[in-house]
Design an enzyme around this catalytic site. Structure first.
Site, short mmCIF file in Angstrom:
data_model
loop_
_atom_site.label_atom_id
_atom_site.label_comp_id
_atom_site.label_asym_id
_atom_site.label_seq_id
_atom_site.Cartn_x
_atom_site.Cartn_y
_atom_site.Cartn_z
CG MET A 17 -29.61 76.64 -37.46
SD MET A 17 -28.41 76.44 -36.12
CE MET A 17 -28.26 78.13 -35.50
CE LYS A 21 -35.21 77.69 -39.60
NZ LYS A 21 -33.76 78.01 -39.74
CG ASP A 88 -38.87 81.82 -34.83
OD1 ASP A 88 -38.77 81.24 -35.92
OD2 ASP A 88 -37.96 82.51 -34.34
CD GLU A 89 -35.35 79.06 -32.72
OE1 GLU A 89 -34.71 77.98 -32.68
OE2 GLU A 89 -34.92 80.14 -32.30
CD GLN A 91 -36.54 73.94 -34.41
OE1 GLN A 91 -37.34 74.44 -35.18
NE2 GLN A 91 -35.50 74.62 -33.91
CB CYS A 145 -22.43 75.91 -48.70
SG CYS A 145 -21.11 74.85 -48.10
CB CYS A 148 -18.50 75.05 -51.83
SG CYS A 148 -20.22 74.53 -51.71
CB CYS A 183 -24.01 72.44 -50.05
SG CYS A 183 -22.34 71.83 -50.31
CB CYS A 186 -19.50 71.49 -47.60
SG CYS A 186 -18.82 71.99 -49.19
P1 TTP Z 1 -32.96 78.71 -36.05
O1 TTP Z 1 -33.88 79.85 -35.83
O2 TTP Z 1 -33.42 77.62 -36.96
O3 TTP Z 1 -31.60 79.23 -36.61
P2 TTP Z 1 -31.30 80.59 -37.26
O4 TTP Z 1 -31.87 81.68 -36.42
O5 TTP Z 1 -29.84 80.59 -37.58
O6 TTP Z 1 -32.06 80.44 -38.63
P3 TTP Z 1 -32.97 81.45 -39.39
O7 TTP Z 1 -32.13 82.62 -39.78
O8 TTP Z 1 -33.38 80.65 -40.61
O9 TTP Z 1 -34.11 81.79 -38.49
O10 TTP Z 1 -32.52 78.15 -34.63
C1 TTP Z 1 -31.98 76.93 -34.51
C2 TTP Z 1 -31.70 76.61 -33.06
O11 TTP Z 1 -31.66 75.20 -32.94
C3 TTP Z 1 -30.35 77.10 -32.57
O12 TTP Z 1 -30.46 77.53 -31.21
C4 TTP Z 1 -29.47 75.86 -32.59
C5 TTP Z 1 -30.45 74.75 -32.35
N1 TTP Z 1 -30.14 73.46 -32.97
C6 TTP Z 1 -30.20 72.31 -32.18
O13 TTP Z 1 -30.48 72.38 -30.99
N2 TTP Z 1 -29.94 71.09 -32.76
C7 TTP Z 1 -29.65 70.96 -34.08
O14 TTP Z 1 -29.44 69.84 -34.55
C8 TTP Z 1 -29.59 72.15 -34.90
C9 TTP Z 1 -29.29 72.04 -36.36
C10 TTP Z 1 -29.85 73.38 -34.30
MG MG Z 2 -34.34 81.73 -36.39
#
Ligand code: TTP
Ligand code: MG
Length: 202
Positions: A17, A21, A88-89, A91, A145, A148, A183, A186
């Site tokens: 995060m 991304k 996006d997202e 996962q 991080c 640090c 990191c 940490c």
């Molecule tokens: P992201 O879009 O990956 O986070 P971000 O917007 O901060 O990053 P970026 O600036 O790179 O786009 O969204 C992550 C989402 O996933 C957030 O809602 C929290 C959730 N999450 C979980 O549900 N479980 C987990 O283990 C982690 C690490 C995140």
């Molecule tokens: Mg995001």
């Protein structure tokens, strides 16, 4: 690097995060919009942190998106004219999305996806390793991080300002209030099993 290829491939933008991304995904989408490409941007309905029919990055850059609950719904919104599919997202979708994006790339669609490569425990996030394996291009971003200042490759989950436990559920939507970029050194997880503890001594 794309010049000699027929269109149709998979690009993955991954990392922890706060790595930017979403911003990187939107940057790529914007360039394609200038080129008048036919683009459809998707986002899983599970992440309701920001606007409902938009993908929004931390710096408030945004684009229209289609919210989907299942990967299969992608087919309801694309047609022969579609040049680019962005997600996006990723996962948070179901694992079928891996086969679907592969199919789309075979059909000469440029697929751009972004997602977390690791969960809060520091372990690979569900099907993301499969996606990384079949992608033509992988961009692994780092954050900074907060402890640090080193490059952060992990996401720290905090519960009442303390590190979350290994057994906690993987999905917990949120941002600044529950997560930080860290990191390897940490990053902390309570009760994380250490399989190599006895084999490696440093
Ligand atoms: P992201 O879009 O990956 O986070 P971000 O917007 O901060 O990053 P970026 O600036 O790179 O786009 O969204 C992550 C989402 O996933 C957030 O809602 C929290 C959730 N999450 C979980 O549900 N479980 C987990 O283990 C982690 C690490 C995140
Ligand atoms: Mg995001």
């Amino acid at each position: 690097m794309y010049l000699n290829q027929k269109p149709g491939w998979i690009e993955v933008i991954c990392g922890p995060m706060f790595a930017g991304k979403t911003e990187e995904l939107l940057r790529r989408v914007r360039r394609l919009e200038y080129a008048k490409k036919n683009i459809v941007v998707f986002k899983p309905t599970i992440d309701d942190r920001y606007a409902n029919n938009e993908v929004v990055s931390h710096n408030n850059s945004r684009t229209k998106s289609v919210n989907i609950a299942y990967a299969r719904q992608i087919f309801d919104y694309i047609n022969k004219e579609t040049d680019v599919v962005a997600i996006d997202e990723i996962q948070f979708l179901d694992e079928e999305v891996v086969k679907i994006v592969d199919f789309l790339a075979e059909r000469k669609i440029r697929v751009i996806v972004s997602g977390l490569d690791k969960d809060f425990r520091g372990e690979p996030f569900s099907f993301m390793p499969k996606l990384l394996a079949i992608a033509e291009y992988v961009t692994k971003l780092t954050a900074i991080c907060v402890k640090c200042g080193r490059p952060a490759t992990r996401t720290q989950r905090l519960v009442d300002k303390k590190p979350a436990r290994y057994q906690d559920p993987i999905v917990l939507i949120g941002a600044e209030e529950s997560y930080e970029a860290r990191c390897r050194r940490c990053h902390k997880v309570y009760r994380k099993p250490r399989p190599y503890k006895n084999e490696i001594t440093t």
